[in-house]
Scaffold this motif. Structure first.
Motif, PDB file in Angstrom:
ATOM      1  N   GLU A   1     -27.513  30.054  20.447  1.00  0.00           N
ATOM      2  CA  GLU A   1     -26.349  29.435  19.799  1.00  0.00           C
ATOM      3  C   GLU A   1     -26.488  27.915  19.740  1.00  0.00           C
ATOM      4  OE1 GLU A   1     -23.802  29.422  18.138  1.00  0.00           O
ATOM      5  OE2 GLU A   1     -22.749  31.339  18.192  1.00  0.00           O
ATOM      6  N   GLY A   2     -25.599  27.332  18.945  1.00  0.00           N
ATOM      7  CA  GLY A   2     -25.367  25.894  18.954  1.00  0.00           C
ATOM      8  C   GLY A   2     -26.517  24.988  18.610  1.00  0.00           C
ATOM      9  N   PRO A   3     -27.330  25.246  17.573  1.00  0.00           N
ATOM     10  CA  PRO A   3     -28.449  24.340  17.275  1.00  0.00           C
ATOM     11  C   PRO A   3     -27.969  22.976  16.803  1.00  0.00           C
ATOM     12  CG  PRO A   3     -28.132  25.881  15.466  1.00  0.00           C
ATOM     13  CD  PRO A   3     -27.197  26.311  16.553  1.00  0.00           C
ATOM     14  N   VAL A   4     -28.591  21.912  17.309  1.00  0.00           N
ATOM     15  CA  VAL A   4     -28.316  20.554  16.839  1.00  0.00           C
ATOM     16  C   VAL A   4     -29.640  19.815  16.709  1.00  0.00           C
ATOM     17  CG1 VAL A   4     -25.976  20.359  17.745  1.00  0.00           C
ATOM     18  CG2 VAL A   4     -27.889  19.724  19.193  1.00  0.00           C
ATOM     19  N   TRP A   5     -29.802  19.116  15.602  1.00  0.00           N
ATOM     20  CA  TRP A   5     -31.019  18.365  15.324  1.00  0.00           C
ATOM     21  C   TRP A   5     -30.834  16.930  15.772  1.00  0.00           C
ATOM     22  CZ3 TRP A   5     -35.941  19.062  14.213  1.00  0.00           C
ATOM     23  CH2 TRP A   5     -36.696  18.019  13.667  1.00  0.00           C
ATOM     24  N   ILE A   6     -31.758  16.435  16.603  1.00  0.00           N
ATOM     25  CA  ILE A   6     -31.721  15.059  17.076  1.00  0.00           C
ATOM     26  C   ILE A   6     -32.848  14.298  16.380  1.00  0.00           C
ATOM     27  CG2 ILE A   6     -31.753  13.562  19.092  1.00  0.00           C
ATOM     28  CD1 ILE A   6     -29.404  15.550  18.985  1.00  0.00           C
ATOM     29  N   PRO A   7     -32.539  13.507  15.355  1.00  0.00           N
ATOM     30  CA  PRO A   7     -33.588  12.899  14.530  1.00  0.00           C
ATOM     31  C   PRO A   7     -34.496  11.952  15.297  1.00  0.00           C
ATOM     32  CG  PRO A   7     -31.430  12.009  13.963  1.00  0.00           C
ATOM     33  CD  PRO A   7     -31.188  13.177  14.848  1.00  0.00           C
ATOM     34  N   GLY A   8     -33.954  11.224  16.272  1.00  0.00           N
ATOM     35  CA  GLY A   8     -34.787  10.290  17.020  1.00  0.00           C
ATOM     36  C   GLY A   8     -35.877  10.967  17.821  1.00  0.00           C
ATOM     37  N   GLU A   9     -35.673  12.221  18.172  1.00  0.00           N
ATOM     38  CA  GLU A   9     -36.658  12.997  18.907  1.00  0.00           C
ATOM     39  C   GLU A   9     -37.422  13.968  18.010  1.00  0.00           C
ATOM     40  OE1 GLU A   9     -35.063  14.935  22.369  1.00  0.00           O
ATOM     41  OE2 GLU A   9     -33.574  13.370  22.695  1.00  0.00           O
ATOM     42  N   LYS A  10     -36.932  14.112  16.761  1.00  0.00           N
ATOM     43  CA  LYS A  10     -37.455  15.123  15.843  1.00  0.00           C
ATOM     44  C   LYS A  10     -37.484  16.485  16.521  1.00  0.00           C
ATOM     45  CE  LYS A  10     -40.161  11.999  12.929  1.00  0.00           C
ATOM     46  NZ  LYS A  10     -41.450  11.755  12.242  1.00  0.00           N
ATOM     47  N   SER A  11     -36.405  16.764  17.234  1.00  0.00           N
ATOM     48  CA  SER A  11     -36.320  17.988  18.022  1.00  0.00           C
ATOM     49  C   SER A  11     -34.993  18.683  17.794  1.00  0.00           C
ATOM     50  CB  SER A  11     -36.474  17.682  19.520  1.00  0.00           C
ATOM     51  OG  SER A  11     -37.756  17.172  19.803  1.00  0.00           O
ATOM     52  N   LEU A  12     -35.006  19.993  18.043  1.00  0.00           N
ATOM     53  CA  LEU A  12     -33.816  20.819  17.953  1.00  0.00           C
ATOM     54  C   LEU A  12     -33.419  21.258  19.354  1.00  0.00           C
ATOM     55  CD1 LEU A  12     -32.088  22.327  15.610  1.00  0.00           C
ATOM     56  CD2 LEU A  12     -33.283  24.356  16.456  1.00  0.00           C
ATOM     57  N   TYR A  13     -32.162  21.044  19.699  1.00  0.00           N
ATOM     58  CA  TYR A  13     -31.594  21.568  20.939  1.00  0.00           C
ATOM     59  C   TYR A  13     -30.740  22.786  20.608  1.00  0.00           C
ATOM     60  CZ  TYR A  13     -32.802  17.326  23.611  1.00  0.00           C
ATOM     61  OH  TYR A  13     -33.459  16.301  24.245  1.00  0.00           O
ATOM     62  N   PHE A  14     -30.760  23.776  21.476  1.00  0.00           N
ATOM     63  CA  PHE A  14     -29.872  24.925  21.336  1.00  0.00           C
ATOM     64  C   PHE A  14     -29.743  25.589  22.697  1.00  0.00           C
ATOM     65  CE2 PHE A  14     -34.139  26.389  20.520  1.00  0.00           C
ATOM     66  CZ  PHE A  14     -34.222  27.675  21.025  1.00  0.00           C
ATOM     67  N   VAL A  15     -28.854  26.579  22.793  1.00  0.00           N
ATOM     68  CA  VAL A  15     -28.575  27.199  24.090  1.00  0.00           C
ATOM     69  C   VAL A  15     -28.726  28.712  23.999  1.00  0.00           C
ATOM     70  CG1 VAL A  15     -27.000  25.348  24.736  1.00  0.00           C
ATOM     71  CG2 VAL A  15     -26.081  27.399  23.642  1.00  0.00           C
ATOM     72  N   ASP A  16     -28.914  29.323  25.159  1.00  0.00           N
ATOM     73  CA  ASP A  16     -28.807  30.773  25.326  1.00  0.00           C
ATOM     74  C   ASP A  16     -27.652  30.973  26.297  1.00  0.00           C
ATOM     75  OD1 ASP A  16     -29.002  33.485  25.788  1.00  0.00           O
ATOM     76  OD2 ASP A  16     -31.160  33.480  26.151  1.00  0.00           O
ATOM     77  N   ILE A  17     -26.492  31.359  25.781  1.00  0.00           N
ATOM     78  CA  ILE A  17     -25.263  31.302  26.572  1.00  0.00           C
ATOM     79  C   ILE A  17     -25.316  32.170  27.830  1.00  0.00           C
ATOM     80  CG2 ILE A  17     -22.765  31.687  26.545  1.00  0.00           C
ATOM     81  CD1 ILE A  17     -22.755  30.926  23.596  1.00  0.00           C
ATOM     82  N   PRO A  18     -25.557  33.495  27.734  1.00  0.00           N
ATOM     83  CA  PRO A  18     -25.496  34.309  28.953  1.00  0.00           C
ATOM     84  C   PRO A  18     -26.563  33.941  29.980  1.00  0.00           C
ATOM     85  CG  PRO A  18     -25.441  35.691  26.992  1.00  0.00           C
ATOM     86  CD  PRO A  18     -25.836  34.317  26.556  1.00  0.00           C
ATOM     87  N   GLU A  19     -27.693  33.414  29.521  1.00  0.00           N
ATOM     88  CA  GLU A  19     -28.786  33.077  30.437  1.00  0.00           C
ATOM     89  C   GLU A  19     -28.644  31.667  31.023  1.00  0.00           C
ATOM     90  OE1 GLU A  19     -30.632  35.552  31.175  1.00  0.00           O
ATOM     91  OE2 GLU A  19     -29.764  36.787  29.571  1.00  0.00           O
ATOM     92  N   ALA A  20     -27.583  30.939  30.616  1.00  0.00           N
ATOM     93  CA  ALA A  20     -27.346  29.576  31.105  1.00  0.00           C
ATOM     94  C   ALA A  20     -28.589  28.703  30.943  1.00  0.00           C
ATOM     95  CB  ALA A  20     -26.886  29.595  32.570  1.00  0.00           C
ATOM     96  N   ARG A  21     -29.171  28.736  29.739  1.00  0.00           N
ATOM     97  CA  ARG A  21     -30.378  27.971  29.448  1.00  0.00           C
ATOM     98  C   ARG A  21     -30.135  27.019  28.283  1.00  0.00           C
ATOM     99  NH1 ARG A  21     -34.184  27.769  33.170  1.00  0.00           N
ATOM    100  NH2 ARG A  21     -35.791  27.411  31.587  1.00  0.00           N
ATOM    101  N   ILE A  22     -30.716  25.828  28.403  1.00  0.00           N
ATOM    102  CA  ILE A  22     -30.750  24.849  27.325  1.00  0.00           C
ATOM    103  C   ILE A  22     -32.198  24.731  26.863  1.00  0.00           C
ATOM    104  CG2 ILE A  22     -30.474  22.403  26.751  1.00  0.00           C
ATOM    105  CD1 ILE A  22     -28.236  22.323  28.859  1.00  0.00           C
ATOM    106  N   HIS A  23     -32.401  24.775  25.559  1.00  0.00           N
ATOM    107  CA  HIS A  23     -33.751  24.705  24.999  1.00  0.00           C
ATOM    108  C   HIS A  23     -33.891  23.492  24.092  1.00  0.00           C
ATOM    109  CE1 HIS A  23     -34.920  28.765  26.323  1.00  0.00           C
ATOM    110  NE2 HIS A  23     -33.661  29.084  26.074  1.00  0.00           N
ATOM    111  N   ARG A  24     -35.088  22.927  24.084  1.00  0.00           N
ATOM    112  CA  ARG A  24     -35.445  21.874  23.130  1.00  0.00           C
ATOM    113  C   ARG A  24     -36.777  22.258  22.495  1.00  0.00           C
ATOM    114  NH1 ARG A  24     -35.819  15.911  25.322  1.00  0.00           N
ATOM    115  NH2 ARG A  24     -37.524  16.803  26.551  1.00  0.00           N
TER     116      ARG A  24
END
Length: 297
Positions: free
Chosen positions: A21-44
């Motif tokens: 869920e929740g993808p957000v693009w951070i242009p300064g990093e040229k990276s995408l952040y998103f989460v896996d809610i039940p697993e309590a994980r943040i991904h980049r």
């Protein structure tokens, strides 16, 4: 730049998240952040290099939205916390709805004025106990105000590029609502923007023409709507549960799509082994720059 056909989804990261869920693009990093809610994980994930990093959170994270100092506001089950990807640390807990222990925070967005909008939901997805809130930074803390209620699973939300319209879903009701955002930040003129006949509206965003894009849970597609609610052609996806999209890349014409395995039986998962993974495709209309939460103190 890729010259692949438009709107042809490809698996970008074979993650198979339980509930991406929740993808957000951070242009300064040229990276995408998103989460896996039940697993309590943040991904980049950084598409140019294929680098994938992740962090464990102290509890489920429903959304992660950037703050102008390089941190993020994380929507946790019982409130808001700050997350710093440079250290992996969580801090500054701000409780929301302590009187409703059966609720949790769900989706959120930042508007062009740098304000956070988010919703709450019944964690069992049965009671209309959820609400819509607005957050501003004042002095040394967060000022949270209540604006609407009666949601079983609030989703979205999204704000028009001009900052004058707020879109919010109540997913089990298969309905997307629209509100006028007044100059003082209050909401007015609630109305039905669109109703789905098949599947459930999940995360929503807008592009720079004001078109509303909605992931469809249980619908194997992304739906798009004109500013007046008229439905445009849908974009088929190879998995059932499509949660949310984010525009990214140098021209904001690459669409990243989070998906989920949650709720799918063994037979469906056998047909959709990449359910829960991160997908991408190109489109012909640019998105809107990711807004950042503004610090006023």
């Amino acid at each position: 730049m890729t010259t692949s056909p438009l709107h042809q989804p490809e698996c970008l990261l074979d993650l198979r998240a339980t509930l991406g869920e929740g993808p957000v693009w951070i242009p300064g990093e040229k990276s995408l952040y998103f989460v896996d809610i039940p697993e309590a994980r943040i991904h980049r994930f950084t598409p140019e290099t294929g680098a994938h990093e992740s962090w464990s959170a102290p509890d489920r994270v429903a959304f992660l939205l950037p703050v102008e100092d390089g941190t993020f506001l994380a929507g946790m089950p019982d409130g808001l916390r700050r997350f710093d990807p440079r250290t992996g640390a969580f801090s500054d807990h701000k409780f929301v709805e302590p009187e409703k222990p059966g609720n949790r925070l769900n989706d959120g967005c930042v508007d062009p004025q740098g304000r956070l909008w988010f919703g709450t939901m019944d964690d069992s997805e049965e009671q209309p106990s959820g609400s819509i809130y607005r957050v501003m930074h004042e002095g040394n803390g967060l000022n949270i105000t209540h604006h609407d209620e009666g949601y079983t699973v609030s989703n979205g939300p999204a704000v028009s590029p001009c900052g004058k319209t707020l879109y919010v879903c109540d997913s089990p009701e298969q309905t997307i609502y629209a509100f006028d955002i007044q100059s003082d930040g209050e909401l007015a003129n609630e109305r039905v923007f669109a109703r789905l006949e098949q599947g459930y509206p999940d995360g929503i965003v807008t592009d720079n023409e004001g078109t509303v894009w909605s992931g469809v849970w249980g619908g194997s597609r992304i739906m798009r709507f004109k500013r007046d609610g008229t439905e445009l052609s849908s974009i088929p996806m190879p998995v059932t549960n499509v949660t949310k999209v984010a525009f990214g890349g140098d021209d904001l014409k690459t669409v990243f799509v989070t998906t989920a395995r949650k709720g799918l039986d063994a037979e469906t998962l056998a047909k959709e082994p990449q359910a829960g993974s991160l997908f991408e495709f190109r489109t012909d209309v640019a998105g809107v720059d990711q807004q950042v939460f503004r610090l006023n103190g």
